[in-house]
Design a protein around this motif. Structure first.
Motif, PDB file in Angstrom:
ATOM      1  N   HIS A  43      -1.823 -12.688   1.313  1.00 24.83           N
ATOM      2  CA  HIS A  43      -1.606 -11.427   2.033  1.00 24.83           C
ATOM      3  C   HIS A  43      -1.239 -10.330   1.038  1.00 24.83           C
ATOM      4  O   HIS A  43      -0.082 -10.190   0.626  1.00 24.83           O
ATOM      5  CB  HIS A  43      -0.485 -11.590   3.066  1.00 24.83           C
ATOM      6  N   THR A  44      -2.237  -9.570   0.632  1.00 31.28           N
ATOM      7  CA  THR A  44      -2.035  -8.445  -0.282  1.00 31.28           C
ATOM      8  C   THR A  44      -1.691  -7.202   0.518  1.00 31.28           C
ATOM      9  O   THR A  44      -2.341  -6.910   1.523  1.00 31.28           O
ATOM     10  CB  THR A  44      -3.306  -8.185  -1.098  1.00 31.28           C
ATOM     11  N   ILE A  45      -0.666  -6.474   0.092  1.00 31.03           N
ATOM     12  CA  ILE A  45      -0.300  -5.234   0.767  1.00 31.03           C
ATOM     13  C   ILE A  45      -0.397  -4.073  -0.215  1.00 31.03           C
ATOM     14  O   ILE A  45      -0.136  -4.221  -1.404  1.00 31.03           O
ATOM     15  CB  ILE A  45       1.114  -5.293   1.391  1.00 31.03           C
ATOM     16  N   SER A  46      -0.782  -2.919   0.298  1.00 27.89           N
ATOM     17  CA  SER A  46      -0.897  -1.722  -0.535  1.00 27.89           C
ATOM     18  C   SER A  46      -0.440  -0.498   0.258  1.00 27.89           C
ATOM     19  O   SER A  46      -0.769  -0.366   1.440  1.00 27.89           O
ATOM     20  CB  SER A  46      -2.340  -1.507  -1.006  1.00 27.89           C
ATOM     21  N   HIS A  47       0.320   0.339  -0.394  1.00 25.60           N
ATOM     22  CA  HIS A  47       0.719   1.622   0.170  1.00 25.60           C
ATOM     23  C   HIS A  47       0.438   2.695  -0.873  1.00 25.60           C
ATOM     24  O   HIS A  47       0.368   2.416  -2.070  1.00 25.60           O
ATOM     25  CB  HIS A  47       2.207   1.626   0.545  1.00 25.60           C
ATOM     26  N   GLU A  48       0.303   3.898  -0.426  1.00 24.12           N
ATOM     27  CA  GLU A  48      -0.097   4.979  -1.327  1.00 24.12           C
ATOM     28  C   GLU A  48       0.916   5.214  -2.442  1.00 24.12           C
ATOM     29  O   GLU A  48       0.557   5.436  -3.593  1.00 24.12           O
ATOM     30  CB  GLU A  48      -0.292   6.276  -0.524  1.00 24.12           C
ATOM     31  N   SER A  49       2.200   5.146  -2.110  1.00 31.13           N
ATOM     32  CA  SER A  49       3.224   5.495  -3.099  1.00 31.13           C
ATOM     33  C   SER A  49       3.954   4.293  -3.692  1.00 31.13           C
ATOM     34  O   SER A  49       4.715   4.440  -4.638  1.00 31.13           O
ATOM     35  CB  SER A  49       4.254   6.438  -2.468  1.00 31.13           C
ATOM     36  N   PHE A  50       3.736   3.088  -3.124  1.00 30.25           N
ATOM     37  CA  PHE A  50       4.410   1.895  -3.656  1.00 30.25           C
ATOM     38  C   PHE A  50       3.644   0.659  -3.184  1.00 30.25           C
ATOM     39  O   PHE A  50       2.698   0.742  -2.417  1.00 30.25           O
ATOM     40  CB  PHE A  50       5.875   1.834  -3.213  1.00 30.25           C
ATOM     41  N   PHE A  51       4.024  -0.496  -3.688  1.00 33.67           N
ATOM     42  CA  PHE A  51       3.393  -1.767  -3.328  1.00 33.67           C
ATOM     43  C   PHE A  51       1.870  -1.720  -3.460  1.00 33.67           C
ATOM     44  O   PHE A  51       1.135  -2.025  -2.537  1.00 33.67           O
ATOM     45  CB  PHE A  51       3.760  -2.182  -1.900  1.00 33.67           C
ATOM     46  N   LYS A  52       1.370  -1.330  -4.616  1.00 33.28           N
ATOM     47  CA  LYS A  52      -0.065  -1.293  -4.834  1.00 33.28           C
ATOM     48  C   LYS A  52      -0.554  -2.682  -5.235  1.00 33.28           C
ATOM     49  O   LYS A  52      -0.194  -3.192  -6.285  1.00 33.28           O
ATOM     50  CB  LYS A  52      -0.417  -0.261  -5.900  1.00 33.28           C
ATOM     51  N   PHE A 275      11.583  -0.431  -7.075  1.00 32.59           N
ATOM     52  CA  PHE A 275      12.674   0.448  -7.491  1.00 32.59           C
ATOM     53  C   PHE A 275      12.138   1.756  -8.066  1.00 32.59           C
ATOM     54  O   PHE A 275      10.948   1.869  -8.389  1.00 32.59           O
ATOM     55  CB  PHE A 275      13.544  -0.261  -8.536  1.00 32.59           C
ATOM     56  N   LYS A 276      13.023   2.727  -8.190  1.00 25.20           N
ATOM     57  CA  LYS A 276      12.640   4.014  -8.779  1.00 25.20           C
ATOM     58  C   LYS A 276      12.275   3.861 -10.243  1.00 25.20           C
ATOM     59  O   LYS A 276      11.435   4.611 -10.761  1.00 25.20           O
ATOM     60  CB  LYS A 276      13.791   5.019  -8.636  1.00 25.20           C
ATOM     61  N   ASP A 277      12.952   2.951 -10.923  1.00 23.13           N
ATOM     62  CA  ASP A 277      12.687   2.732 -12.336  1.00 23.13           C
ATOM     63  C   ASP A 277      12.825   1.250 -12.649  1.00 23.13           C
ATOM     64  O   ASP A 277      13.479   0.512 -11.915  1.00 23.13           O
ATOM     65  CB  ASP A 277      13.650   3.534 -13.210  1.00 23.13           C
ATOM     66  N   LYS A 361      18.597   2.818  -6.124  1.00 25.48           N
ATOM     67  CA  LYS A 361      17.353   2.767  -6.879  1.00 25.48           C
ATOM     68  C   LYS A 361      16.185   2.231  -6.049  1.00 25.48           C
ATOM     69  O   LYS A 361      15.029   2.425  -6.404  1.00 25.48           O
ATOM     70  CB  LYS A 361      17.526   1.861  -8.106  1.00 25.48           C
ATOM     71  N   LEU A 362      16.496   1.563  -4.945  1.00 24.59           N
ATOM     72  CA  LEU A 362      15.473   0.856  -4.174  1.00 24.59           C
ATOM     73  C   LEU A 362      14.604   1.834  -3.376  1.00 24.59           C
ATOM     74  O   LEU A 362      15.109   2.595  -2.554  1.00 24.59           O
ATOM     75  CB  LEU A 362      16.146  -0.152  -3.232  1.00 24.59           C
ATOM     76  N   ILE A 363      13.303   1.794  -3.614  1.00 26.28           N
ATOM     77  CA  ILE A 363      12.362   2.637  -2.866  1.00 26.28           C
ATOM     78  C   ILE A 363      11.914   1.932  -1.590  1.00 26.28           C
ATOM     79  O   ILE A 363      11.869   2.526  -0.517  1.00 26.28           O
ATOM     80  CB  ILE A 363      11.126   2.959  -3.727  1.00 26.28           C
ATOM     81  N   ALA A 364      11.573   0.654  -1.721  1.00 26.34           N
ATOM     82  CA  ALA A 364      11.057  -0.099  -0.575  1.00 26.34           C
ATOM     83  C   ALA A 364      11.274  -1.579  -0.800  1.00 26.34           C
ATOM     84  O   ALA A 364      11.372  -2.048  -1.948  1.00 26.34           O
ATOM     85  CB  ALA A 364       9.568   0.179  -0.376  1.00 26.34           C
ATOM     86  N   SER A 365      11.343  -2.322   0.290  1.00 21.09           N
ATOM     87  CA  SER A 365      11.461  -3.770   0.199  1.00 21.09           C
ATOM     88  C   SER A 365      10.591  -4.399   1.277  1.00 21.09           C
ATOM     89  O   SER A 365      10.381  -3.828   2.344  1.00 21.09           O
ATOM     90  CB  SER A 365      12.918  -4.218   0.372  1.00 21.09           C
ATOM     91  N   ASN A 366      10.089  -5.568   0.971  1.00 21.18           N
ATOM     92  CA  ASN A 366       9.325  -6.343   1.945  1.00 21.18           C
ATOM     93  C   ASN A 366       9.649  -7.806   1.682  1.00 21.18           C
ATOM     94  O   ASN A 366       9.373  -8.317   0.591  1.00 21.18           O
ATOM     95  CB  ASN A 366       7.828  -6.082   1.815  1.00 21.18           C
ATOM     96  N   ILE A 367      10.253  -8.451   2.643  1.00 23.78           N
ATOM     97  CA  ILE A 367      10.700  -9.829   2.480  1.00 23.78           C
ATOM     98  C   ILE A 367       9.903 -10.711   3.433  1.00 23.78           C
ATOM     99  O   ILE A 367       9.875 -10.471   4.638  1.00 23.78           O
ATOM    100  CB  ILE A 367      12.205  -9.958   2.757  1.00 23.78           C
ATOM    101  N   MET A 368       9.247 -11.718   2.886  1.00 26.11           N
ATOM    102  CA  MET A 368       8.414 -12.611   3.688  1.00 26.11           C
ATOM    103  C   MET A 368       9.048 -13.990   3.738  1.00 26.11           C
ATOM    104  O   MET A 368       9.041 -14.729   2.752  1.00 26.11           O
ATOM    105  CB  MET A 368       7.004 -12.703   3.098  1.00 26.11           C
TER     106      MET A 368
END
Length: 438
Positions: A43-52, A275-277, A361-368
């Motif tokens: 399961h590949t996920i992609s978003h425009e600004s993160f998780f590419k 993260f941001k950095d 620092k956290l931009i986004a998280s996805n926990i499976m």
């Protein structure tokens, strides 16, 4: 009611590989998938600004695997090396991860001398007892739970011996655009050959007799065929009657269900934290570690969430966390927020940043939590002592009508991988096309 030549239950790597090979050979195929997307545990996920092209499921090609690499070549799908440094965080120190398990060569020697299979926990207790080998027993148990996502009290010593004797540490790869590029290729090829793939189709019942199968979904749809390939995850096949995703067979296939329950299926939780950095690459971490971690690929620790990896050689701000085996199973009911807190606390302990600093620092998280997902119920298979006999039963199918496909049927050093799933799907398609009678 829709009628076809062959029904396939499950649109993961095994099911779609079988569908591709069968449809390309002129067989009419319908694939039924319970989820709202193909790929199963890919399961590949992609978003425009993160998780590419981030992977919630399978991520690596573990070695020079012929079926996978030939398929990628055929599809013109690019992949890249995923090497880098292995680092261990131990008692406040960042050290090289090489030779992390004490007496590893002695362990392999004893395993290679083993004449009768047993679970790896019993093997360790018998051959490496006492305080002298505490480090070895602990290290091997954690490795089996983490890498193989297995319960050491059930995992076959013979299977682990085969895996460890055939390791290829220099051949790790990632697909440039994610594993779903391969899944999409298989699904598209199936459709090109007039195969059909139906999503959100939860199979609840399979009625069968030799040469005649009827499948009923939770919405009341009925499909019929001469043959069926059951390519659902092992964890779903092991589900108790009445649980979400469980399938009832009429008439019952008791011998095959017993074989299914004799196989091991692991537990896993995967954490994607953007993260941001890339703070693990900055000067503060360099001073803390006593060296630069810019080339770090994997970070191993004894924290609650023990294993982390970067996207090296690509310098990304994504950190991936991994918890496998019995400890992951224990967290099956934990909420996403609880799991995120545990992940951030683990990173806090390692990098000496507060949880609040990490949250900032956290931009986004996805926990499976794959073990809690009803149409998966775990990670991937591992061999028990009973696995060889169980595989023989399942490989034989039932009356040349019911067939099984999945990574749990693979017998070789690449067990539990996408390679294993693709190989199984390819093999079952060959059986059907060769008109073998079982």
């Amino acid at each position: 009611m829709q009628t076809t030549d062959i029904l396939i239950i499950g649109a993961g790597a095994a099911g779609l590989m079988a569908a591709y090979r069968l449809s390309a050979s002129g067989r009419k195929v319908i694939v039924l998938e319970a989820r709202n997307h193909t790929g199963g545990r890919i399961h590949t996920i992609s978003h425009e600004s993160f998780f590419k092209h981030a992977e919630l499921g399978a991520e690596f090609i573990h070695g020079n695997l012929p079926v996978t690499l030939n398929l990628l070549k055929e599809a013109n799908i690019k992949y890249s090396a995923a090497g880098g440094e292995m680092v261990r965080y131990d008692k406040g120190r960042f050290i090289n991860h090489e030779g992390f398990i004490e007496n590893w060569e002695l362990l392999l020697q004893k395993l290679n001398e083993l004449e009768e299979d047993t679970d790896i926990a019993s093997f360790l207790q018998k051959h490496f007892p006492g305080e002298k080998y505490i480090g070895l027993r602990d290290g091997v148990s954690k490795f089996v739970a983490g890498y193989d996502t297995a319960d050491p009290k059930k995992a076959s010593s013979f299977a682990l011996r085969n895996e460890w004797n055939n390791e290829d540490d220099d051949a790790q790869h990632r697909l440039d655009n994610g594993y779903c590029s391969m899944i999409n290729y298989l699904a598209d090829k199936c459709k090109e050959h007039e195969g059909k793939v139906y999503l959100n189709s939860v199979v609840t019942q399979i009625d069968w007799k030799p040469g005649d199968v009827k499948v009923i979904t939770d919405s009341g749809e009925i499909y019929s065929a001469e043959k069926i390939i059951i390519a659902m995850p092992l964890g779903v096949l092991q589900a108790n009657r009445g649980e979400k995703g469980a399938v009832v067979f009429h008439p019952a296939i008791k011998e095959q269900i017993n074989a299914i329950n004799d196989l091991g299926f692991g537990a896993i939780i995967k954490f994607l934290l953007e993260f941001k950095d890339a703070f693990w690459e900055n000067n503060g971490t360099k001073m803390l570690a006593g060296k630069s971690l810019k080339d770090m690929a994997f970070l191993i620790s004894d924290e609650n969430i023990p294993t982390w990896w970067t996207q090296y050689p690509k310098h990304s701000t994504l950190l991936t966390g991994w918890l496998g085996g019995p400890r992951a199973a224990e967290k099956k009911e934990d909420t996403t927020e609880e799991l995120l807190q545990q992940a951030l606390q683990s990173l806090s302990n390692i990098f000496k940043l507060t949880v609040d600093e990490l949250k900032a620092k956290l931009i986004a998280s996805n926990i499976m939590n794959w073990t809690a997902e009803p149409f998966t119920r775990g990670s991937y298979s591992y061999d028990t002592v009973a696995a060889p006999e169980a595989r023989t039963i399942l490989d034989a199918g039932v009356n040349n009508t019911l067939f099984f496909a999945g990574e749990y049927l693979y017998d070789g050093p690449a067990m539990g991988t996408v390679e294993a799933a693709l190989t199984s799907g390819q093999n079952v398609a060959k059986k059907i096309l060769n008109h073998q009678v079982f």
